[in-house]
Design an enzyme around this catalytic site. Sequence first.
Site, PDB file in Angstrom:
ATOM      1  N   ARG A 185      -5.732   1.064 -12.989  1.00 28.92           N
ATOM      2  CA  ARG A 185      -4.345   1.256 -12.567  1.00 28.92           C
ATOM      3  C   ARG A 185      -3.662  -0.049 -12.174  1.00 28.92           C
ATOM      4  O   ARG A 185      -4.184  -0.833 -11.381  1.00 28.92           O
ATOM      5  CB  ARG A 185      -4.288   2.243 -11.397  1.00 28.92           C
ATOM      6  CG  ARG A 185      -2.868   2.623 -10.980  1.00 28.92           C
ATOM      7  CD  ARG A 185      -2.896   3.695  -9.922  1.00 28.92           C
ATOM      8  NE  ARG A 185      -3.368   4.955 -10.478  1.00 28.92           N
ATOM      9  CZ  ARG A 185      -4.087   5.832  -9.795  1.00 28.92           C
ATOM     10  NH1 ARG A 185      -4.473   5.563  -8.570  1.00 28.92           N
ATOM     11  NH2 ARG A 185      -4.447   6.970 -10.349  1.00 28.92           N
ATOM     12  N   ASN A 230       0.823  -1.209   0.000  1.00 30.49           N
ATOM     13  CA  ASN A 230       0.000   0.000   0.000  1.00 30.49           C
ATOM     14  C   ASN A 230       0.857   1.259   0.000  1.00 30.49           C
ATOM     15  O   ASN A 230       0.539   2.253  -0.673  1.00 30.49           O
ATOM     16  CB  ASN A 230      -0.921   0.012   1.226  1.00 30.49           C
ATOM     17  CG  ASN A 230      -2.076  -0.964   1.118  1.00 30.49           C
ATOM     18  OD1 ASN A 230      -2.274  -1.598   0.084  1.00 30.49           O
ATOM     19  ND2 ASN A 230      -2.838  -1.099   2.184  1.00 30.49           N
ATOM     20  N   TYR A 232     -12.352  -9.679  -1.159  1.00 21.92           N
ATOM     21  CA  TYR A 232     -13.035  -8.400  -0.985  1.00 21.92           C
ATOM     22  C   TYR A 232     -14.497  -8.643  -0.631  1.00 21.92           C
ATOM     23  O   TYR A 232     -15.121  -9.568  -1.146  1.00 21.92           O
ATOM     24  CB  TYR A 232     -13.012  -7.579  -2.283  1.00 21.92           C
ATOM     25  CG  TYR A 232     -11.669  -7.110  -2.768  1.00 21.92           C
ATOM     26  CD1 TYR A 232     -10.475  -7.566  -2.222  1.00 21.92           C
ATOM     27  CD2 TYR A 232     -11.597  -6.196  -3.820  1.00 21.92           C
ATOM     28  CE1 TYR A 232      -9.254  -7.127  -2.706  1.00 21.92           C
ATOM     29  CE2 TYR A 232     -10.371  -5.747  -4.306  1.00 21.92           C
ATOM     30  CZ  TYR A 232      -9.203  -6.222  -3.748  1.00 21.92           C
ATOM     31  OH  TYR A 232      -8.000  -5.783  -4.223  1.00 21.92           O
ATOM     32  N   ARG A 249     -14.069   2.853   4.889  1.00 23.26           N
ATOM     33  CA  ARG A 249     -12.896   2.009   5.086  1.00 23.26           C
ATOM     34  C   ARG A 249     -11.587   2.795   5.068  1.00 23.26           C
ATOM     35  O   ARG A 249     -10.724   2.619   5.917  1.00 23.26           O
ATOM     36  CB  ARG A 249     -12.828   0.937   3.990  1.00 23.26           C
ATOM     37  CG  ARG A 249     -11.673  -0.054   4.165  1.00 23.26           C
ATOM     38  CD  ARG A 249     -11.378  -0.794   2.875  1.00 23.26           C
ATOM     39  NE  ARG A 249     -10.675   0.033   1.905  1.00 23.26           N
ATOM     40  CZ  ARG A 249     -10.751  -0.113   0.584  1.00 23.26           C
ATOM     41  NH1 ARG A 249     -11.537  -1.031   0.080  1.00 23.26           N
ATOM     42  NH2 ARG A 249     -10.061   0.671  -0.226  1.00 23.26           N
ATOM     43  N   HIS A 305     -15.898   2.547 -14.579  1.00 26.05           N
ATOM     44  CA  HIS A 305     -15.739   1.828 -13.313  1.00 26.05           C
ATOM     45  C   HIS A 305     -17.001   1.048 -12.945  1.00 26.05           C
ATOM     46  O   HIS A 305     -17.012   0.290 -11.986  1.00 26.05           O
ATOM     47  CB  HIS A 305     -15.384   2.845 -12.217  1.00 26.05           C
ATOM     48  CG  HIS A 305     -14.876   2.238 -10.951  1.00 26.05           C
ATOM     49  ND1 HIS A 305     -15.596   2.262  -9.773  1.00 26.05           N
ATOM     50  CD2 HIS A 305     -13.721   1.585 -10.667  1.00 26.05           C
ATOM     51  CE1 HIS A 305     -14.901   1.666  -8.817  1.00 26.05           C
ATOM     52  NE2 HIS A 305     -13.763   1.238  -9.327  1.00 26.05           N
ATOM     53  N   ARG A 364     -11.254  -4.842 -13.660  1.00 22.86           N
ATOM     54  CA  ARG A 364     -10.190  -5.774 -13.266  1.00 22.86           C
ATOM     55  C   ARG A 364     -10.808  -7.159 -13.279  1.00 22.86           C
ATOM     56  O   ARG A 364     -11.774  -7.431 -12.566  1.00 22.86           O
ATOM     57  CB  ARG A 364      -9.659  -5.472 -11.862  1.00 22.86           C
ATOM     58  CG  ARG A 364      -9.114  -4.070 -11.666  1.00 22.86           C
ATOM     59  CD  ARG A 364      -8.497  -3.915 -10.274  1.00 22.86           C
ATOM     60  NE  ARG A 364      -8.343  -2.531  -9.896  1.00 22.86           N
ATOM     61  CZ  ARG A 364      -7.328  -1.754 -10.255  1.00 22.86           C
ATOM     62  NH1 ARG A 364      -6.375  -2.243 -11.019  1.00 22.86           N
ATOM     63  NH2 ARG A 364      -7.254  -0.496  -9.856  1.00 22.86           N
TER      64      ARG A 364
END
Length: 700
Positions: A419, A60, A482, A578, A449, A389
Site C-alpha cells: 500500500r 497516520n 524501524y 505496538r 509479505h 517495500r
Amino acid sequence: MNQAVTDTSSLQLPDLKAPENYFNREISHLQFNYRVLRQACDESHPLLERLMFCCIFSSNMDEFFEIRAAGLRQQLKYGREVPGPDGRAPQQTLSEIADVAHRYVEEQYRILNERIIPELREEDIHFVRRRDWTRAQADWVARYFRDEIMPVVNPIGLDPSHPLPRLVNKSLNFIVELDGKDAFGRETGMAIVPAPRSLPRLVRLPDEVCTSGDNLVFLSSMIHAHANLLFPGMRIKGCYQFRLTRNADLELEDDLEDLASALRGELLSRRFGDAVRLEVADNCPRHLADFLLRQFGLTERELYWANGPVNLARLTAVSDLVDRPDLQHPPMTPGLPKTLKGRESTLDAVRQQDILLLHPYESYSPVVDFLRQAARDPQVLAIRQTLYRTGADSEMVEALAEAARRGKEVTAVIELRARFDEAENLELASRLQEAGVIVVYGVVGYKTHAKMILIVRRENGRLKRYVHLGTGNYHAGNARLYTDYSFMSCDDALGDDVNKIFQQLTGMGKTLRIQKLLHAPFTLHKRVLEMIERETSNALAGKRARIIVKVNGLTEAEVIRALYRASCAGVQVDLIVRGICCLRPRVEGLSDNIRVVSIIGRFLEHSRVYWFANAGEPEVYCSSADWMERNLISRVETCFPIEDRRLARRLRRDLEVYLRDNAQSWELQPDGNYIQRQPAAGEKRVASQQALMQRLTGSS
C-alpha cells in the site's frame, strides 16, 4: 516439537465469543495514533523530534481515514456490513470514530499552538504570520508570490458553467468568497484555488529580511495575502484553506490476467476516490463549510476544523529548513557483532554460525553486503528475493541487477500491492526486468509479505544454500527508523524450506512439505494456535508455561480466544503490541494473567517475536507476520525458528528489556484505555530503546 497431551476441555470458561470481550479494531487503531501524538509532549525527546511526532500523527490519521474509515463507508454504501468480534456495526463504529478522532485532532492543534510553537519561538525558530511581517518581509513575499506562485496557480470560479472541480486527494485548496463581476460580466460569488503540489508548503525567509533566527512562512499565508492578484478587479471577502481526504484503497479482482496493467489503472483512481473527510480552517464561515460538505456528500460528522495548517504532515520540512542539530536526536552509529567484525565476506561469517541482527541498533550493512557479495561471487549460481517495500534506487536492487548482468539466475518476487508503494514497485519491476531479472508478482489474492533472500552457491562440488529471513522490509531507510530482526543462516533444512516457498510463489503445484519454517496461509495460523494450546495444557499439567509475544497488531479472533483459554489455565501471557489490540486484558475470570504493553519511542517498533516456555524447552520464533487476520490467513508470510541457544537467549533478553520498560511503555487497561507507565518510588528508569541502543552500539 512437543505436542500438547493434556485435555483442556475441563476448563471453566466464560463465553469467549461474547462481544464485550473484544475491543473495536478501529478505535484501537486511533488509540495507537494518539500514543504517537503524546510523544510530542514528552520532553525526553528533542524539540524538533517532538514536532515530528505531531507530523507523524497527522500522516497516520490521513491513512486511517483513507483506508479504515473509507472501508467502513464502503460497507454501508454497498450494503456489505460485516460486524467485527466486538459486535459493532459499521455505522456505530463510524460514529465512535468521529467522537474519538475529533478529540484527538483538537488536542493535536492545542499541542502545536500551546507547546511546540512557543518552544520553537524560544529557540529563535519562528512561523511568521502575515500580521507580523516587516515591510522588507512583505516585499520579499510579494516578489516570491509573483515569481514562484502566481505562474503555476490556476484559480477556478464557480458558476453554472464552472462547477466545483474534482479535487485531488489530500491536496491543499482554498475557497475564496468574492464580490464583483469578472471580465465577462458574470457575478461569481465563489472560487476555488488549488495549491499546486509542486510548491513547497513552507518557505524560509532569507536572512537579509530578518533580524535573527530562522523565519518560516506558510504557502497558505502567501496565497491569503495576495489572493486579490488572482482575481483582478474583484473584491476578496475571504480566503480559507481546506483539504479533502478520499478513499485511497485499491480494489482489484482476483482473476486478473495482467496485475501490473490493472494496478496502473487503479493508481489513477486513488487520487479521486469517494470523499471521507473534510478539513477546514477554523476561521472559515459556516456557510462556506456547509457548501463544501454538500458538494462532497459529507456530513457534520466528517468535518474537522483546523486551528492551523490543514496538513500538519508538511511541517516535516522544518528539520530541513533549519540547521539545528541540537534540537534533534544525535546521530546513532549502529553496532556490529563480533562475528562480523574484521570479516571481508558476510557469506563466510554465516558459514561459521547463524547471525541475528537487531536494526537499527545493529548495522543493516551486513544484509546489503550479503546480497552484494553474492552478486559478485563467481561461485554463486542463483539468487532469489522477495521485495515488499524497498525503494527503486536501493543498493539491494542494484545488487540484483548486477547479479543478473553477470549471468546469474536471479528471481525477484515483487509485491505490487504494497500500500502506497505500488507506483514505486511498478518502476522497480521494470528496472529489474530490463537488467535480466525474472520478475514475478506473487499470488493474486495473497499479498507476499514474507521477507526472504535465497543464495545458491557451489562449494566443494555441491550446492549450498544461504538464507536471509527478516521481520522488516528490504529498505535501508526503514532499517534506520524501524526496529527489526535480520537472521542469516546456511542451515540445510531452512535453505530447503525457503527454496520450496519460492517454488510455490513462482510456479504451480500442490503445497510442499516444509520442515522448519511456518508459513502463511498454510501452517502458521494453525501452528500458533497449537503452541498456545500446548502452553495451556502444560499449565494444567503443572509444567512450566509462559508466552511472550511481540507484534504490531493483535486482532485475529481465534488467537485471542486461545490466549484467553491459556490465561484461564494459569499461563502468564505478556503481549508487547505496538498498535491495534482487540484483546481485553486483566479481566477477572477471562484474562487475569494477560498483560498488554505498547512501546512508543524514537524508533517504530516493528519486529515480531514469539516465545513459548514449552515446559522448560523454550521455542522462539521471529516472523514477518503480526497476529492479525490478514497476516495469518490471507498473506504469504514466514515464521522462522531461532534454534541457536545463544541467539534464543539473546531474544529473550531483548523481550525482557521491553517488559521492564517504565518510560516508553503504555499499558492497556481492562476498560480499553492506555496508561503510560512511570517508575515507582526508588525504581530505576528503564527506556527500552535507549537500553538496547546502549547495549548494542555502546552509546548512551
